[in-house]
Design a protein around this motif. Structure first.
Motif, short mmCIF file in Angstrom:
data_model
loop_
_atom_site.label_atom_id
_atom_site.label_comp_id
_atom_site.label_asym_id
_atom_site.label_seq_id
_atom_site.Cartn_x
_atom_site.Cartn_y
_atom_site.Cartn_z
N GLU A 72 65.63 13.49 -3.63
CA GLU A 72 66.52 14.52 -3.09
C GLU A 72 65.67 15.68 -2.56
O GLU A 72 65.97 16.27 -1.52
CB GLU A 72 67.46 15.00 -4.20
CG GLU A 72 68.58 15.88 -3.72
CD GLU A 72 69.52 16.29 -4.86
OE1 GLU A 72 69.28 15.91 -6.02
OE2 GLU A 72 70.49 16.99 -4.56
N TYR B 151 74.99 11.88 -1.02
CA TYR B 151 74.09 11.03 -0.24
C TYR B 151 74.57 9.60 -0.25
O TYR B 151 75.02 9.10 -1.28
CB TYR B 151 72.67 11.09 -0.84
CG TYR B 151 72.25 12.48 -1.22
CD1 TYR B 151 71.98 13.43 -0.25
CD2 TYR B 151 72.17 12.86 -2.56
CE1 TYR B 151 71.65 14.72 -0.59
CE2 TYR B 151 71.83 14.15 -2.90
CZ TYR B 151 71.58 15.08 -1.92
OH TYR B 151 71.26 16.36 -2.26
N THR C 258 65.59 22.43 -3.79
CA THR C 258 66.60 21.53 -4.34
C THR C 258 67.16 22.10 -5.64
O THR C 258 68.36 21.99 -5.92
CB THR C 258 65.99 20.13 -4.59
OG1 THR C 258 65.28 19.74 -3.43
CG2 THR C 258 67.05 19.11 -4.91
N LEU D 279 68.43 7.61 -5.92
CA LEU D 279 69.22 8.59 -5.18
C LEU D 279 70.65 8.09 -5.11
O LEU D 279 70.89 6.99 -4.62
CB LEU D 279 68.64 8.74 -3.77
CG LEU D 279 69.15 9.88 -2.93
CD1 LEU D 279 68.67 11.23 -3.49
CD2 LEU D 279 68.64 9.72 -1.50
#
Ligand code: KG4
Ligand code: ZN
Length: 342
Positions: A126, A164, A318, A341
């Motif tokens: 990420e 995502y 992040t 992810l």
């Protein structure tokens, strides 16, 4: 180090100290509001591992333990930030080498505890996505991100912050792994990526027609056949110009990466197509990725090379976005070597 007052509420946190120790870079950075980098310090262990031809996990953990204190001190010093100004501490908790990750996670938790500020665990993948936003403060999802590193090759639809969708991934070697393996086979040392990039400038990318696996089919990747093709070609033609092999190999990798990213970006209708991960430092990939976006009338974002390879600025950024979305991580959060992810 000074002790701060009571913890600030997560929503007020703006100055984040980020720590990255997932592989062979010991890094710390100070970032404001997830986008403004005040400092980014990276201490590379490449020289330590080069003589072994790859990263040795135990050597990496020991070096991280020695370097993390001075690197954090440098990051705070360069940023001109006092301990008391730090509003949260973020660290990569995975994926990566477990011993290496533990150094960063433990350091971050200890600092958060002493300074009485939130601790945030960050997914390294990420963080590579967020590296794009460091160079483009106005960039907002939805984005298409091609994430190419030593351990991963992912085509990601970043629908929103924290949302995502992995469209495609490598079925075997990661792109960086292919660069490193071919580099080692060609006698270029470790890591192979930068060495091939440099040598390719002197070679002819059309000299050898290496295979482009699944170039126009789906979003998944495969690079192990290409690696074998390079080995077979050099065995059959021992006098071949190494620069031509490097350039032709690089051309085959870049061709596939760019073709799939371009197709995904146009299929999805995103705001921009972005590059991330260590292989995004590759000069040919950077050029052709940008050209492809231009041809499609799409915005492209290729982070500066320092934000492509492992760094802590992307971790701090992040951490800030994570803090806004989900708040601090529990202090019993551990290292997760095979984190994905999702
Ligand atoms: O993202 P990164 O720093 O670490 C991982 O999370 O894996 O990526 C390291 C990878 C290595 O495989 C290295 O060979 C590759 O990025 N790399 C490059 C270049 N610079 C680094 N590959 C191709 N061309 C480059 N210029
Ligand atoms: Zn990485």
């Amino acid at each position: 180090m000074t002790q701060t007052g009571p913890a600030r509420p997560a929503e007020q946190a703006r100055i984040v100290l980020g720590i990255e120790t997932s592989c062979d870079e010991t890094a710390a950075a100070v970032v404001v509001g997830g986008r403004q980098v005040l400092s980014s310090v990276v201490s590379s262990q490449i020289d330590l591992h080069a003589r072994f031809g790859g990263v040795v996990p135990e050597v990496a953990s020991r070096a991280h333990a020695e370097l993390i204190g001075p690197v954090v001190a440098d990051a705070l010093g360069e940023a001109g930030v006092d301990d008391a100004d730090v509003h949260a501490v973020a660290a990569t908790c995975g994926p990566g080498l477990v011993g290496a990750l533990l150094v960063g996670v433990s350091t971050a938790k200890a600092l958060a505890l002493v300074w009485d500020v939130p601790f945030v665990a960050v997914n390294h993948l990420e963080a590579h996505l967020y590296a794009c936003l460091l160079d483009a403060p106005d960039l907002e999802p939805p984005l298409l991100v091609l994430l190419v590193s030593g351990g991963h090759t992912l085509l990601v639809h970043m629908e929103d912050h924290g949302r995502y969708r992995v469209l495609g991934r490598t079925l075997d070697d990661a792109a960086g792994e292919a660069f490193d393996k071919v580099g080692r086979y060609l006698g270029l040392g470790y890591p192979g990526g930068p060495a091939i990039d440099r040598l390719a400038n002197e070679g002819d990318p059309q000299a050898i027609a290496f295979p482009r696996a699944m170039r126009d089919a789906g979003y998944d990747f495969s690079f192990s056949g290409l690696k074998t093709a390079v080995v077979n070609h050099v065995r059959r033609h021992p006098d071949v110009d190494t620069a031509d092999v490097a350039a032709s190999f690089q051309d085959a990798v870049v061709d596939v990466l760019v073709a799939k990213a371009r197709r995904a970006a146009t299929d999805l209708g995103v705001n921009a197509m972005c590059l991330g991960g260590g292989v995004a430092a590759n000069s040919s990939l950077r050029r052709r990725f940008t050209e492809a976006a231009d041809e499609e009338g799409l915005r492209s974002l290729v982070p500066s090379p320092a934000y492509c390879t492992d760094n802590a600025a992307m971790v701090a950024a992040t951490g800030w976005w994570t803090l806004q979305r989900t708040g601090p991580s529990p202090l019993d959060t551990g290292a997760v070597p095979n984190l994905t992810l999702s």
